[in-house]
Design an enzyme around this catalytic site. Structure first.
Site, PDB file in Angstrom:
ATOM      1  N   LYS A  12       0.866  -1.180   0.000  1.00 30.46           N
ATOM      2  CA  LYS A  12       0.000   0.000   0.000  1.00 30.46           C
ATOM      3  C   LYS A  12       0.897   1.222   0.000  1.00 30.46           C
ATOM      4  CE  LYS A  12      -2.001   2.905   1.846  1.00 30.46           C
ATOM      5  NZ  LYS A  12      -1.874   4.304   1.375  1.00 30.46           N
ATOM      6  N   GLY A  58       5.999   5.325   8.787  1.00 29.05           N
ATOM      7  CA  GLY A  58       5.155   6.508   8.657  1.00 29.05           C
ATOM      8  C   GLY A  58       5.115   7.276   9.962  1.00 29.05           C
ATOM      9  N   SER A  59       4.028   8.006  10.143  1.00 27.44           N
ATOM     10  CA  SER A  59       3.950   8.912  11.288  1.00 27.44           C
ATOM     11  C   SER A  59       3.616   8.164  12.571  1.00 27.44           C
ATOM     12  CB  SER A  59       2.885   9.970  11.026  1.00 27.44           C
ATOM     13  OG  SER A  59       1.619   9.354  10.974  1.00 27.44           O
ATOM     14  N   ASN A  60       3.928   8.810  13.661  1.00 26.67           N
ATOM     15  CA  ASN A  60       3.637   8.228  14.968  1.00 26.67           C
ATOM     16  C   ASN A  60       2.139   8.022  15.151  1.00 26.67           C
ATOM     17  OD1 ASN A  60       3.336   8.514  18.119  1.00 26.67           O
ATOM     18  ND2 ASN A  60       5.414   7.848  17.659  1.00 26.67           N
ATOM     19  N   GLY A 116       1.076   5.033  13.221  1.00 28.28           N
ATOM     20  CA  GLY A 116       1.685   3.859  13.849  1.00 28.28           C
ATOM     21  C   GLY A 116       0.936   3.434  15.107  1.00 28.28           C
ATOM     22  N   GLU A 126       8.206   1.751  11.961  1.00 25.72           N
ATOM     23  CA  GLU A 126       9.333   2.709  11.886  1.00 25.72           C
ATOM     24  C   GLU A 126       8.701   4.091  11.802  1.00 25.72           C
ATOM     25  OE1 GLU A 126      12.425   1.924  12.153  1.00 25.72           O
ATOM     26  OE2 GLU A 126      12.519  -0.202  11.650  1.00 25.72           O
ATOM     27  N   CYS A 171      12.754  11.518   8.137  1.00 21.47           N
ATOM     28  CA  CYS A 171      12.465  11.074   9.510  1.00 21.47           C
ATOM     29  C   CYS A 171      13.664  11.301  10.410  1.00 21.47           C
ATOM     30  CB  CYS A 171      12.081   9.599   9.519  1.00 21.47           C
ATOM     31  SG  CYS A 171      13.331   8.527   8.783  1.00 21.47           S
ATOM     32  N   GLU A 182       7.640  16.406  16.269  1.00 21.30           N
ATOM     33  CA  GLU A 182       8.178  16.364  14.912  1.00 21.30           C
ATOM     34  C   GLU A 182       7.510  17.434  14.033  1.00 21.30           C
ATOM     35  OE1 GLU A 182       7.153  12.990  12.324  1.00 21.30           O
ATOM     36  OE2 GLU A 182       9.284  12.825  11.865  1.00 21.30           O
TER      37      GLU A 182
HETATM   38  P1  NAD Z   1       1.480   8.714   7.399  1.00 18.07           P
HETATM   39  O1  NAD Z   1       1.499   8.002   8.702  1.00 18.07           O
HETATM   40  O2  NAD Z   1       0.474   9.788   7.207  1.00 18.07           O
HETATM   41  O3  NAD Z   1       1.214   7.663   6.197  1.00 18.07           O
HETATM   42  C1  NAD Z   1       2.045   6.529   6.006  1.00 18.07           C
HETATM   43  C2  NAD Z   1       1.249   5.445   5.281  1.00 18.07           C
HETATM   44  O4  NAD Z   1       0.220   4.957   6.160  1.00 18.07           O
HETATM   45  C3  NAD Z   1       0.540   5.931   4.031  1.00 18.07           C
HETATM   46  O5  NAD Z   1       0.626   4.932   3.039  1.00 18.07           O
HETATM   47  C4  NAD Z   1      -0.890   6.124   4.498  1.00 18.07           C
HETATM   48  O6  NAD Z   1      -1.852   6.057   3.465  1.00 18.07           O
HETATM   49  C5  NAD Z   1      -1.032   4.962   5.466  1.00 18.07           C
HETATM   50  N1  NAD Z   1      -2.097   5.094   6.478  1.00 18.07           N
HETATM   51  C6  NAD Z   1      -2.728   6.219   6.894  1.00 18.07           C
HETATM   52  N2  NAD Z   1      -3.622   5.909   7.872  1.00 18.07           N
HETATM   53  C7  NAD Z   1      -3.551   4.578   8.071  1.00 18.07           C
HETATM   54  C8  NAD Z   1      -4.196   3.668   8.965  1.00 18.07           C
HETATM   55  N3  NAD Z   1      -5.110   4.082   9.849  1.00 18.07           N
HETATM   56  N4  NAD Z   1      -3.845   2.366   8.913  1.00 18.07           N
HETATM   57  C9  NAD Z   1      -2.918   1.930   8.043  1.00 18.07           C
HETATM   58  N5  NAD Z   1      -2.251   2.740   7.173  1.00 18.07           N
HETATM   59  C10 NAD Z   1      -2.571   4.053   7.189  1.00 18.07           C
HETATM   60  O7  NAD Z   1       2.961   9.254   7.150  1.00 18.07           O
HETATM   61  P2  NAD Z   1       3.499  10.128   5.942  1.00 18.07           P
HETATM   62  O8  NAD Z   1       2.996  11.515   6.054  1.00 18.07           O
HETATM   63  O9  NAD Z   1       3.296   9.399   4.657  1.00 18.07           O
HETATM   64  O10 NAD Z   1       5.081  10.104   6.222  1.00 18.07           O
HETATM   65  C11 NAD Z   1       5.727  10.979   7.089  1.00 18.07           C
HETATM   66  C12 NAD Z   1       6.022  10.311   8.407  1.00 18.07           C
HETATM   67  O11 NAD Z   1       6.775   9.119   8.198  1.00 18.07           O
HETATM   68  C13 NAD Z   1       6.867  11.167   9.328  1.00 18.07           C
HETATM   69  O12 NAD Z   1       6.366  11.089  10.638  1.00 18.07           O
HETATM   70  C14 NAD Z   1       8.240  10.513   9.241  1.00 18.07           C
HETATM   71  O13 NAD Z   1       9.066  10.734  10.360  1.00 18.07           O
HETATM   72  C15 NAD Z   1       7.892   9.085   9.077  1.00 18.07           C
HETATM   73  N6  NAD Z   1       8.995   8.333   8.481  1.00 18.07           N
HETATM   74  C16 NAD Z   1       9.682   7.460   9.266  1.00 18.07           C
HETATM   75  C17 NAD Z   1      10.770   6.772   8.737  1.00 18.07           C
HETATM   76  C18 NAD Z   1      11.560   5.782   9.567  1.00 18.07           C
HETATM   77  O14 NAD Z   1      12.280   4.977   8.989  1.00 18.07           O
HETATM   78  N7  NAD Z   1      11.480   5.817  10.884  1.00 18.07           N
HETATM   79  C19 NAD Z   1      11.130   6.979   7.407  1.00 18.07           C
HETATM   80  C20 NAD Z   1      10.383   7.881   6.636  1.00 18.07           C
HETATM   81  C21 NAD Z   1       9.321   8.554   7.181  1.00 18.07           C
END
Ligand code: NAD
Length: 483
Positions: free
Chosen positions: A176, A227-229, A232, A248, A282, A383
């Site tokens: 996804k 993705g975001s906290n 997560g 992550e 990140c 963040e």
């Molecule tokens: P996000 O959490 O908004 O989205 C990430 C993914 O999750 C997307 O594909 C989104 O469609 C999906 N998603 C959204 N809601 C969901 C749910 N309820 N259940 C399952 N999936 C869902 O994050 P973003 O804005 O795409 O990315 C930025 C964030 O990612 C920042 O917080 C950044 O720090 C983090 N990040 C972390 C790392 C790492 O390795 N630690 C690397 C890159 C980015």
């Protein structure tokens, strides 16, 4: 203007729209008039179909030989490498990073797959001495159907770090991609399919709600998420006993600059950590913890570097800072600055979206430095994910460590100093999964473990080619072999 790409889901052997025909749009962050891609807004039925396809393909894919899986990953790697120049150009248009950064990502992703190809041969077990059974040993089996959910900021690289090891171990995958980068998700998946991956082994579903449907589908055995906290936390809550999850997440990464540091080098470390990818990494730095004795001198140097960034479209000559991912991110930066000022900080450079006419159609925000940021305020603890950083004065290493460790995150951290004893103390006492000495907080060694502690992730078998990378994608079985 180029025509938009029509991206489809990949389910089993079909390229399909969403079953209800719904779509969403992705626009160029450097030019909102440029429609880059249109992709399916998948619902729960579409996701369930993808999970079923992955489950059906599992029985035969898990029994393939290591050579079959390694050859396939190697071929996908070669195809991606051949396609890297065109993919990089498309990445600039869809995601926004400058062409040099997009080229680096498109060129590095094939290398990840080369590494994971070798892992197919290294799924070894152990033998155990036993008193009463001739042979006790363990084997490694694939975990099953793996959901791969990724963000937009490294749309190829991060996804390859999950799909690669999942397939090498004999799992099938439902991928996804972020709704910000559906075309990049399609480009990655197409390389595997064109390399000869059997139908159903890698399925792709797009959409804004598809991630939640995927996590809640009982046919998924493991979820690997970056993705975001906030997201997560939701995923963690949705995964019950009996399924696996690897998260992550974000960070609030500190750079400590001690009084003895080489200040030119430290300023370069601060600028690169804070402003590369327009602060959308990140591992990007947000808190600059500077010894009081050299605060002003370092500040001047960092402000000079911040002011030298050339803001503009990622494919324009000379541009070193591309746009933010969307217009909402620009609004968020304005709110961060206003809130920090209300909390007592002062803007010393940047601080407002540019008003130049030629940048009016893009989502731009300049490198922004605030000083006098109070420990515990929002800018010091949460963040930002953009080019807005805060300086805080500290009194030596002990004080710096106390401030650095006072947040809920623990992803990446750096120290600038010539004192190796101080650096070693920092490396052992900082609460972070990755520590850099006189190096930027950003970047990764593509064969070294990558991940955070505290609320920056679950720390479950860190990503990439550390010694435990394949553990997340395999289950262990112990066998007592009698005669
Ligand atoms: P996000 O959490 O908004 O989205 C990430 C993914 O999750 C997307 O594909 C989104 O469609 C999906 N998603 C959204 N809601 C969901 C749910 N309820 N259940 C399952 N999936 C869902 O994050 P973003 O804005 O795409 O990315 C930025 C964030 O990612 C920042 O917080 C950044 O720090 C983090 N990040 C972390 C790392 C790492 O390795 N630690 C690397 C890159 C980015």
């Amino acid at each position: 203007m180029n025509a938009p790409f029509e991206v489809q889901n990949r389910i089993g052997d079909s390229l399909t729209p969403a079953s209800h025909g719904a779509t969403f749009e992705r626009r160029n962050p450097a030019d909102r008039d440029d429609l880059v891609s249109v992709a399916p807004e998948s619902n729960a039925d579409d996701v369930a179909a993808a999970v079923r396809a992955a489950r059906e393909a599992l029985a035969s894919w898990r029994r393939t030989t290591p050579t079959t899986r390694a050859d396939l990953l190697t071929k996908a790697s070669r195809l991606l490498a051949e396609r890297a120049p065109s993919i990089a150009a498309e990445m600039v248009r869809e995601e926004g990073k400058p062409l040099a950064d997009a080229t680096m990502e498109a060129s590095r992703t094939p290398k990840n797959l080369e590494l994971y190809a070798g892992e197919a041969y290294r799924l070894t077990g152990t033998t155990f001495p036993s008193d009463d059974t001739p042979l006790v040993y363990s084997t490694r089996d694939p975990v099953g159907v793996v959901a791969v959910i990724t963000p937009w900021n490294f749309p190829l690289n991060l996804a390859s770090r999950k799909i690669g090891p999942a397939l090498a171990a004999g799992n099938t995958v439902v991928f996804k991609p972020s709704p910000m980068t559906p075309l990049m998700g399609e480009r990655l998946a197409a390389a595997f399919v064109d390399a000869g991956l059997p139908p159903g082994v890698l399925n792709v579903v797009h959409g804004t709600a598809a991630g939640a449907h995927l996590v809640n589908d009982a046919g998924v055995d493991a979820v690997t998420f970056t993705g975001s906290n906030a997201t997560g936390q939701k995923i963690h809550a949705a995964i019950g006993v009996g399924r696996r999850v690897q998260l992550e997440l974000g960070g609030k990464n500190p750079i400590v600059v001690l009084a003895d540091a080489d200040l030119d080098a430290a300023a370069a470390v601060v600028a690169r950590s804070s402003f590369s990818l327009t602060g959308q990494a990140c591992t990007g730095a947000g808190r600059i913890l500077v010894d009081r004795a050299i605060h002003d001198e370092l500040l001047d140097k960092v402000v000079a570097l911040a002011g030298a960034y050339v803001v503009g479209p990622g494919d324009a000559a000379g541009v070193t800072m591309g746009p933010l991912i969307d217009a909402a991110a620009v609004d968020a930066m304005e709110r961060w600055v206003a809130r920090a000022v209300a909390d007592g900080a002062r803007v010393v450079c940047g601080g407002a979206a540019p008003t130049d006419a030629e940048l009016a159609r893009g989502n731009y925000f300049p490198a922004t430095v605030l000083i006098d940021v109070e420990r515990g305020t929002a800018l010091a603890t949460e963040e930002v994910f953009g080019p807005v950083i805060g300086f805080e004065r500290v009194d030596g290493l002990t004080d710096a460590l106390e401030s650095a460790n006072s947040v809920r995150f623990g992803l990446s951290a750096a120290i600038c100093t010539r004192d190796m004893a101080a650096a070693q103390r920092f490396a052992s006492e900082i609460e972070a999964g990755m520590v850099r000495v006189n190096r930027p907080t950003v970047g990764a060694a593509f064969n070294a473990p990558f991940g955070g502690v505290k609320q920056s992730g679950t720390g479950t078998h860190k990503e990439q080619l550390g010694p435990t990378v394949m553990d997340f994608y395999t289950v262990s079985r112990t066998v007592w072999l009698g005669t």
